[in-house]
Design a protein around this motif. Structure first.
Motif, PDB file in Angstrom:
ATOM      1  N   LYS A 112       0.821  -1.229   0.000  1.00 49.57           N
ATOM      2  CA  LYS A 112       0.000   0.000   0.000  1.00 49.57           C
ATOM      3  C   LYS A 112       0.850   1.272   0.000  1.00 49.57           C
ATOM      4  CE  LYS A 112      -1.971  -1.259   3.769  1.00 49.57           C
ATOM      5  NZ  LYS A 112      -1.332  -2.579   3.799  1.00 49.57           N
ATOM      6  N   THR A 113       1.792   1.348   0.935  1.00 49.23           N
ATOM      7  CA  THR A 113       2.569   2.579   1.085  1.00 49.23           C
ATOM      8  C   THR A 113       3.397   2.846  -0.181  1.00 49.23           C
ATOM      9  OG1 THR A 113       2.655   2.100   3.441  1.00 49.23           O
ATOM     10  CG2 THR A 113       4.139   3.806   2.618  1.00 49.23           C
ATOM     11  N   THR A 114       4.085   1.794  -0.646  1.00 46.91           N
ATOM     12  CA  THR A 114       4.866   1.921  -1.871  1.00 46.91           C
ATOM     13  C   THR A 114       3.976   2.340  -3.036  1.00 46.91           C
ATOM     14  OG1 THR A 114       6.059  -0.002  -1.015  1.00 46.91           O
ATOM     15  CG2 THR A 114       6.584   0.697  -3.244  1.00 46.91           C
ATOM     16  N   ALA A 135      -2.387   7.746   6.714  1.00 41.16           N
ATOM     17  CA  ALA A 135      -3.542   7.381   7.521  1.00 41.16           C
ATOM     18  C   ALA A 135      -3.361   6.025   8.201  1.00 41.16           C
ATOM     19  CB  ALA A 135      -4.799   7.374   6.655  1.00 41.16           C
ATOM     20  N   ASP A 136      -2.133   5.536   8.214  1.00 45.17           N
ATOM     21  CA  ASP A 136      -1.819   4.311   8.942  1.00 45.17           C
ATOM     22  C   ASP A 136      -1.152   4.717  10.242  1.00 45.17           C
ATOM     23  OD1 ASP A 136      -0.877   1.980  10.002  1.00 45.17           O
ATOM     24  OD2 ASP A 136       0.341   1.393   8.269  1.00 45.17           O
ATOM     25  N   THR A 137      -1.958   4.776  11.290  1.00 43.93           N
ATOM     26  CA  THR A 137      -1.439   5.293  12.571  1.00 43.93           C
ATOM     27  C   THR A 137      -1.112   4.176  13.554  1.00 43.93           C
ATOM     28  OG1 THR A 137      -3.680   5.518  13.421  1.00 43.93           O
ATOM     29  CG2 THR A 137      -2.724   7.446  12.358  1.00 43.93           C
ATOM     30  N   ARG A 138      -1.151   2.928  13.055  1.00 45.68           N
ATOM     31  CA  ARG A 138      -0.871   1.830  13.976  1.00 45.68           C
ATOM     32  C   ARG A 138       0.602   1.804  14.355  1.00 45.68           C
ATOM     33  NH1 ARG A 138      -3.254  -3.764  14.777  1.00 45.68           N
ATOM     34  NH2 ARG A 138      -2.047  -4.455  12.983  1.00 45.68           N
ATOM     35  N   ARG A 139       1.448   2.164  13.397  1.00 42.95           N
ATOM     36  CA  ARG A 139       2.885   2.158  13.664  1.00 42.95           C
ATOM     37  C   ARG A 139       3.463   3.530  13.306  1.00 42.95           C
ATOM     38  NH1 ARG A 139       5.658  -0.650  10.013  1.00 42.95           N
ATOM     39  NH2 ARG A 139       3.939  -0.475   8.541  1.00 42.95           N
ATOM     40  N   PRO A 140       4.243   4.115  14.195  1.00 46.17           N
ATOM     41  CA  PRO A 140       4.889   5.392  13.864  1.00 46.17           C
ATOM     42  C   PRO A 140       5.757   5.252  12.605  1.00 46.17           C
ATOM     43  CG  PRO A 140       5.192   4.854  16.191  1.00 46.17           C
ATOM     44  CD  PRO A 140       4.547   3.671  15.561  1.00 46.17           C
ATOM     45  N   THR A 144       6.419   7.631   9.087  1.00 45.75           N
ATOM     46  CA  THR A 144       7.749   8.039   8.651  1.00 45.75           C
ATOM     47  C   THR A 144       8.054   7.536   7.240  1.00 45.75           C
ATOM     48  OG1 THR A 144       8.294   7.472  10.939  1.00 45.75           O
ATOM     49  CG2 THR A 144      10.077   8.325   9.564  1.00 45.75           C
ATOM     50  N   GLN A 145       7.681   6.289   6.961  1.00 42.24           N
ATOM     51  CA  GLN A 145       7.947   5.687   5.655  1.00 42.24           C
ATOM     52  C   GLN A 145       7.365   6.547   4.530  1.00 42.24           C
ATOM     53  OE1 GLN A 145       6.183   1.788   5.095  1.00 42.24           O
ATOM     54  NE2 GLN A 145       7.095   1.532   3.062  1.00 42.24           N
ATOM     55  N   LEU A 146       6.136   6.997   4.749  1.00 43.69           N
ATOM     56  CA  LEU A 146       5.487   7.798   3.713  1.00 43.69           C
ATOM     57  C   LEU A 146       6.130   9.186   3.602  1.00 43.69           C
ATOM     58  CD1 LEU A 146       3.109   7.352   1.715  1.00 43.69           C
ATOM     59  CD2 LEU A 146       1.709   8.718   3.264  1.00 43.69           C
ATOM     60  N   MET A 187      -4.802   8.114   0.041  1.00 45.98           N
ATOM     61  CA  MET A 187      -4.738   7.750   1.446  1.00 45.98           C
ATOM     62  C   MET A 187      -4.132   6.372   1.677  1.00 45.98           C
ATOM     63  SD  MET A 187      -8.454   9.191   1.943  1.00 45.98           S
ATOM     64  CE  MET A 187      -8.700  10.896   1.455  1.00 45.98           C
ATOM     65  N   ASP A 188      -3.043   6.360   2.431  1.00 44.41           N
ATOM     66  CA  ASP A 188      -2.361   5.117   2.784  1.00 44.41           C
ATOM     67  C   ASP A 188      -2.922   4.631   4.118  1.00 44.41           C
ATOM     68  OD1 ASP A 188      -0.492   3.037   2.975  1.00 44.41           O
ATOM     69  OD2 ASP A 188       0.972   4.341   3.978  1.00 44.41           O
ATOM     70  N   THR A 189      -3.664   3.559   4.090  1.00 41.89           N
ATOM     71  CA  THR A 189      -4.315   3.090   5.311  1.00 41.89           C
ATOM     72  C   THR A 189      -3.550   1.927   5.950  1.00 41.89           C
ATOM     73  OG1 THR A 189      -5.702   1.488   4.163  1.00 41.89           O
ATOM     74  CG2 THR A 189      -6.569   3.725   4.355  1.00 41.89           C
TER      75      THR A 189
HETATM   76 MG    MG Z   1       2.294   0.686   4.719  1.00 42.45          MG
END
Ligand code: MG
Ligand code: GTP
Length: 440
Positions: A112-114, A135-140, A144-146, A187-189
Motif C-alpha cells: 500500500k505505502t509503496t 492514515a496508517d497510525t498503527r505504527r509510527p 515516517t515511511q510515507l 490515502m495510505d491506510t
Molecule cells: Mg504501509
C-alpha cells in the motif's frame, strides 16, 4: 510471472498444434490441460469451471476458417475468453469534482505505502496535483515511511503523527487539498495480517468521512487462493472500485489476478512491477492474457497470416497438392506471401518454440536466403519451374549465373523443394499445410 501456467498451456497446445484436425476429443484433451494449469496456478475452481466451459462451447463445432489450424483457433478462443475474464482496461475515475479521494486498502505488506507513492507519481505525470495522506497510525514507522518517500520524490504528504484518528486525518487532508488546490488525495491506510472487524470499521469510517472516488485494494500477486476471500471481504465491507496487483515482477502465479477479478467483478486498474517508484503500469488485459498464455506474439502472427492467405488460395493449393502439381512457381508464390508477413526474424520470433531460434539466425541470413531463392526461381523458365526434374547440369549453371548464385545453391534449392513436395504430398490428405508448418 505466471510461469507454471504459461508452460502448461504451451504444452497443451503444442500437442494440439501437431495434429491436423481437431475433434471434440482433442478439444477436451487440450482443455483438460488448461483446467489443470489454471487450478495449479491457484485460480479459483469456479472460475476455472466457467472459463473452460465457455472455451469448450465456442471451440467444438467452431468453423475452421481461412489459414488457421484448429489448434490456432482454440488458442485464439482461449485468449479471447481470457481477455474477457480479465476485463476491460480502466484507470482511476477522475471525472467528478476535484479533489478526488483515493483510498488504498489491503493486508499488511501488500504494498500500500509503496503503491501510494507510485500512484502519486503516475498521476502527477498526468498533470494532477497529488497529496499523500499518512492514515496508517498503527505504527509510527508507517508515517515516517510515507514522509520519507514524499521527500525523496518531492511529493506533498499530509501527516499528523499517530495520535489523531485516521478518519479525522483524512478529513483534514481533504480540507487542505481544497484550500491548496491539490487534485487527488491518496490515502495510505493500515494493513493487518488478516481481515478483521476493527480494520474494516476503521476503513468504513474513513470512507464515510471522505466519500472517495476510488477504493483500491492493493493485493500481492503472490497470494494464492486466499486472495479471493480477502477481496470479497474488502468488497462487501468497504466497497471496492478497483484492484492493484503488486509484485508482478516476481514469479507470482497468475491465479490471484484472474480469480479476484472474476469473483468480485472489480476491475484490475494497475500492476506493480517492482520496488522502485516508477514501477507502476496501467493494466492491459490483452498483454496480460498473452503473457499468461505465453504465446509470444503468436496471435499477431495469426492475424497477419489471415490477412495474407485467403480461403480461395488455400483451396486452390489443396487441389494442386491433391493432384500433385505443386510447382516451384507455387513455391515462389508462397515465399512471397511469407515475405509479406514481415522480416523473417520477426516471423520466427512470433512463433512459440522458434522465438529462441530467431535470435540465433541473423535477420540478414534468412532474408537473404529468401531473396536468393526468389532470384533462382525467377531465373528459371516456366517449363523448368513446372518440372524441376528437367534441370540438368548446364541449366543449373545458367540459373546460377542468371541469379548471381552458385550451382551449389541451385542444388540446395532443388533438394529442399523435393523435400517440401514430399512432405506436402503426405499431408495432402488433410488440410492444406499452411506455410507456417514449414517452420514448425
Ligand atoms: Mg504501509
Ligand atoms: N518486487 C516488488 N516489491 C514490491 C512491490 N510493491 C511493494 N513491494 C515491496 O513490498 C514490501 C511491502 O511494501 P509496503 O508498501 O510497505 O506495504 P504495505 O502494504 O504498506 O505494508 P504495511 O504498511 O505493513 O501494511 C516493500 O519491501 C516493498 O518494497 C512490487 O510491485 N514489486
Amino acid at each position: 510471472m505466471f510461469e507454471t501456467l504459461t508452460e502448461k498451456l504451451q504444452g497443451a497446445f503444442d500437442r494440439l498444434a501437431r495434429k491436423g484436425r481437431l475433434d471434440e476429443k482433442d478439444v477436451d484433451e487440450g482443455l483438460r490441460e488448461v483446467r489443470i494449469a489454471l487450478l495449479e496456478a491457484d485460480v479459483n475452481f469456479r472460475v476455472v469451471k466457467d472459463f473452460v466451459a465457455k472455451v469448450r462451447e465456442r471451440s467444438v463445432g467452431a468453423e475452421v476458417t481461412r489459414s488457421l489450424t484448429p489448434a490456432q483457433q482454440v488458442i485464439t478462443i482461449v485468449n479471447e475468453e481470457l481477455i474477457a475474464l480479465l476485463g476491460k482496461p480502466t484507470s482511476v475515475d477522475l471525472s467528478g469534482q476535484p479533489p478526488h479521494a483515493i483510498m488504498l486498502v489491503g493486508l499488511q505488506g501488500s504494498g500500500k505505502t509503496t503503491t501510494a507513492a507510485k500512484l502519486a507519481l503516475y498521476l502527477r505525470k498526468q498533470r494532477q496535483r497529488p497529496l499523500l495522506v499518512a492514515a496508517d497510525t498503527r505504527r509510527p514507522a508507517a508515517v515516517t515511511q510515507l514522509e520519507i518517500l514524499g521527500k525523496e520524490l518531492d511529493l506533498a504528504v499530509h501527516s499528523e503523527g499517530t495520535a489523531v484518528s485516521p478518519p479525522e486525518i483524512c478529513s483534514h487532508a481533504m480540507r487542505k487539498a481544497r484550500e491548496a488546490a491539490y487534485t487527488v488525495v491518496i490515502m495510505d491506510t493500515q494493513g493487518r495480517l488478516h481481515v478483521d472487524d476493527e480494520l474494516m470499521s476503521e476503513l468504513e469510517q474513513i470512507r464515510n468521512a471522505v466519500k472517495p472516488a476510488e477504493v483500491l485494494l492493493v493485493a500481492d500477486a503472490m497470494t494464492g487462493q486466499d486472495a479471493v476471500t480477502v477481496a470479497q471481504e474488502f468488497n462487501e465491507r468497504v466497497g471496492l472500485t478497483g484492484l492493484i496487483l503488486t509484485k508482478m515482477d516476481g514469479d507470482a502465479r497468475g491465479g490471484a489476478a484472474l480469480s479476484m477479478r472474476a469473483v468480485t467483478g472489480v476491475p484490475i486498474k494497475f500492476l506493480g512491477v517492482g520496488e522502485k517508484s516508477g514501477d507502476l503500469e496501467g493494466f492491459f488485459p490483452d498483454r496480460l492474457a498473452s503473457r499468461i498464455l505465453g504465446m509470444g506474439d503468436l496471435l499477431t502472427l495469426i492475424e497477419r497470416a489471415e490477412e495474407v492467405f485467403d480461403q480461395e488460395q488455400a483451396l486452390e493449393m489443396q487441389e494442386k497438392l491433391r493432384t500433385a502439381t505443386f510447382t516451384l512457381e507455387d513455391f515462389l508464390d508462397q515465399l512471397r506471401q511469407v515475405k509479406k508477413m514481415g522480416p523473417m526474424s520477426q516471423v520466427l520470433d512470433m512463433i512459440p518454440g522458434l522465438s529462441g531460434l530467431a535470435g540465433q539466425i541473423p535477420q540478414e541470413v534468412t532474408d537473404k536466403q529468401l531473396v536468393m531463392i526468389e532470384a533462382m526461381i525467377s531465373s528459371m523458365t516456366i517449363a523448368e519451374r513446372e518440372n524441376p526434374r528437367t534441370i540438368g547440369g548446364s541449366r543449373k549453371r545458367r540459373i546460377a549465373r542468371g541469379s548471381g548464385t552458385s550451382v551449389q545453391d541451385v542444388n540446395q534449392l532443388l533438394s529442399q523443394f523435393r523435400q517440401i513436395q514430399k512432405m506436402m504430398k503426405q499431408m495432402s490428405k488433410g488440410r492444406v499445410p499452411d506455410l507456417l508448418s514449414m517452420f514448425r
